[in-house]
Design an enzyme around this catalytic site. Structure first.
Site, PDB file in Angstrom:
ATOM      1  N   GLU A 107       0.829  -1.218   0.000  1.00  0.00           N
ATOM      2  CA  GLU A 107       0.000   0.000   0.000  1.00  0.00           C
ATOM      3  C   GLU A 107       0.861   1.266   0.000  1.00  0.00           C
ATOM      4  O   GLU A 107       0.599   2.233   0.707  1.00  0.00           O
ATOM      5  CB  GLU A 107      -1.012  -0.035   1.163  1.00  0.00           C
ATOM      6  N   THR A 151       5.203   2.058  -0.685  1.00  0.00           N
ATOM      7  CA  THR A 151       6.429   1.877   0.099  1.00  0.00           C
ATOM      8  C   THR A 151       6.727   3.148   0.895  1.00  0.00           C
ATOM      9  O   THR A 151       6.172   4.213   0.609  1.00  0.00           O
ATOM     10  CB  THR A 151       7.640   1.625  -0.826  1.00  0.00           C
TER      11      THR A 151
END
Lengths: 249, 386
Positions: free
Chosen positions: B364, B366
């Site tokens: 979701e 980095t």
């Protein structure tokens, strides 16, 4: 058929109990409170009877301070239909609770009352029995199984020597033991629905019940602190200590 | 808060109890079998966990963002594989429909997503478009009243058993960036849709990801989310804002659990004739962890409150996701350190937490992408003022 379950607000079973500095009782301020675990089993049993179609309505009753409504809400979230709180802020002893429950039974006319066999705070183990006696009803205490018939019930009881099965006429009071069932987790949608279910609030005066304590608590003490153990070098030394020091063999 | 605090406390208590009594005792088994038992999935559906963020009118619980992050902090305490079962339904898999779906789309899908009858996936990442999501290559071509999808999606959580996927694909090949992207609701039964083999992963065993392959996959035109082409990337980003806060809550919960485990061990393990918790170097690790978890908790709840009050929280959500996932990594690392040699041995479970936590810094968005989001927003704001 209508069922009343009694639910008590007690210190949560995970909390380490502390005695008040003045030894008048245990500390309950800022302590997590929950429903007595035996009462959870009672609620679960009532809901299962309702789900099996044998019972139409489940009413959760609590006696005590206003916050006992939270305990009733938990029962409603598990599936009870409505709640009754008998509100009072004095110490309630088993006989007083039994009398209050009797008055509610006379108002509501249920066929069955289910209560926990005892509460984990005072471990009295008296309310269910007293209630049955006051009502002149059958009682099936320490139940690990309840099979409900038309106008009788077969109750398996956990007694010291093993299991005892009794047949009771209904109306009856049941008290729950640990192995009766495993209570469900209140589902989140049911928690939301529970806030819309009604809770009636009554007082002991309205019910005409005298709740004056009959017992006086003299002093509450913590159990003695366990002494540290000792490591022994050999079996011979162990046997010697058990024989001569502990004097248990 | 939409619900009164008593009701919400009851809800949190119920979730906490479920996590402690049902999920945590099963962690080892789930990791070893790489499978969450069916009866647990069923219980989760009964508990209403699939519908945490679906509005009440569509059969869900309709938690506010603040309530959601409080719940995710509780859920986060157990192995992430458990949350993954319904995580996509609560987060990225459902929110595109909740946020931008048409009335008809909401009515058709949300009740089944809330009940857990439908498991959802969010299919944005591609082999060549991970962090650079706007560069995605999958295409959707309108033919009559159907879109024809072609392309391949990678590492899609829950895809092996998803019934419904939110898919981002390019509807306008002439627009190369995000403007040409649209989002679609694709049902598992669609012709031309197939799935790759579940990947073998470092941790989070029990949660599965695989490729999703579109070969002339036909999707009804009415499944274009929001009914407008070119909005897909915006929808995806809005979905991710809320998802990042949910995940930040999970990281806080997981770190909290790791600290609890480390503290318990430090108070029991004796060296030099006393518990190692009495050594200041160990205390240092415990204290830093405690303070960082507290910071993460405050940050996450603050960002969630801002989102609930209607503010745009892209920056705050990125801050919270970045900070809490990195923080969780540090806390779990310290937990392994406090366990010493035992921390490296599988039986103690801490090494599993170490592997599980590693993903938080990656999926979701980095940490590096969060940094870019935060910095870009700061710079943009300054330039706007000037």
């Amino acid at each position: 058929m209508k069922v009343i379950v009694a639910v008590k607000r007690v210190v949560d079973y995970n909390v380490k109990i502390r005695v008040k500095p003045d030894h008048t009782g245990v500390e309950t301020t800022n302590v997590k409170m929950s429903m007595n675990p035996f009462d959870e089993i009672a609620v679960e049993e009532a809901i299962r009877l309702q789900e099996s179609g044998k019972v139409e309505e489940v009413i959760a009753v609590s006696c005590g301070i206003s916050q006992c409504q939270e305990t009733i809400r938990t029962a409603l979230a598990m599936g009870a239909d409505r709640g009754i709180l008998v509100e009072c802020d004095v110490e309630l002893q088993p006989l007083a609770v039994a009398k209050l429950l009797k008055a509610i039974v006379q108002n509501e006319n249920p066929e069955i009352v289910i209560v926990g066999k005892q509460a984990i705070d005072d471990d009295s183990n008296q309310t269910g029995q007293m209630l049955a006696a006051l009502l002149g009803w059958s009682q099936g205490t320490f139940a690990s199984q309840i099979v409900l018939g038309e106008d009788s019930a077969k109750v398996t009881r956990e007694v010291d020597g093993g299991l005892e099965t009794v047949n009771l006429n209904i109306p009856a009071v049941f008290t729950t033991d640990l192995r009766l069932n495993e209570p469900r987790y209140a589902s989140l949608p049911n928690i939301m629905k529970a806030k819309k279910k009604p809770i009636d609030i009554l007082t002991p005066e309205q019910l005409g019940v005298d709740i004056t304590p009959r017992l006086t608590t003299l002093r509450v003490n913590e159990p003695p602190v366990r002494q540290a153990g000792v490591m022994v070098e050999s079996v011979t030394e162990l046997v010697d200590k058990l024989k001569n020091e502990a004097k248990v063999i | 808060m939409t619900m009164d605090s008593d009701t919400f406390q009851n809800l949190l208590t119920s979730v906490r109890k479920y996590v402690n009594e049902r999920l945590i005792p099963l962690e080892k088994e789930v990791a070893e079998n790489d499978e969450v038992p069916e009866d647990i999935k069923h219980e989760m559906a009964e508990m209403g966990l699939f519908g945490l963020t679906v509005p009440e009118e569509y059969g869900g619980i309709g938690l506010t963002t603040e309530e959601e992050v409080c719940v995710s902090m509780e859920l986060g305490r157990a192995s992430p594989a458990f949350r993954s079962v319904f995580g996509t339904n609560v987060g990225i898999g459902s929110q595109a429909i909740v946020i931008d779906g048409t009335k008809e789309q909401k009515l058709r899908y949300l009740p089944k997503i809330a009940s857990g009858e439908y498991v959802t996936s969010f299919a944005l990442t591609e082999p060549e478009a991970g962090s650079d999501a706007a560069n995605l290559q999958s295409t959707a071509r309108l033919e009559g009243n159907e879109y024809v999808l072609n392309g391949r999606k990678r590492y899609i959580t829950n895809a092996p058993w998803a019934d419904v996927l939110t898919v981002m694909a390019r509807t306008n090949p002439d627009i190369s960036g995000h403007g040409g992207i649209s989002s679609f609701i694709v049902e598992r039964t669609s012709a031309g849709l197939s799935f790759g083999k579940p990947e073998k992963k470092m941790g989070q065993h029990g949660a599965h990801v695989c490729d999703v392959i579109f070969e002339n996959c036909r999707v009804p035109a009415k499944n274009l989310i929001g009914g407008i082409e070119g909005q897909g990337f915006k929808t995806a980003m809005k979905t991710l804002d809320r998802g990042r806060l949910h995940l930040a809550g999970v990281c806080v919960g997981f770190a909290d659990r790791a600290l609890e485990v480390a503290l318990g061990y430090a108070c029991e393990r004796k060296q030099f004739k006393k518990p190692i918790s009495e050594f200041q170097l160990v205390q240092g690790m415990l204290a830093e962890s405690k303070a960082e978890i507290y910071a993460g908790r405050c940050m996450t709840i603050d960002a969630a409150k801002k989102r609930d009050s209607g503010q745009v929280v892209a920056t705050e959500a990125a801050c919270a996701k970045m900070f809490t996932s990195e923080m969780c990594g540090r806390v779990v690392d310290r937990a392994v350190q406090i366990f010493g040699g035992s921390g490296y041995i599988a039986d103690y479970g801490v090494e599993r937490m170490y592997r599980d936590a590693r993903l938080f810094r990656i999926y979701e968005g980095t940490t590096q992408i969060q940094q870019i989001v935060i910095a870009r927003n700061m710079i943009r704001e300054l330039l706007d003022i000037q």
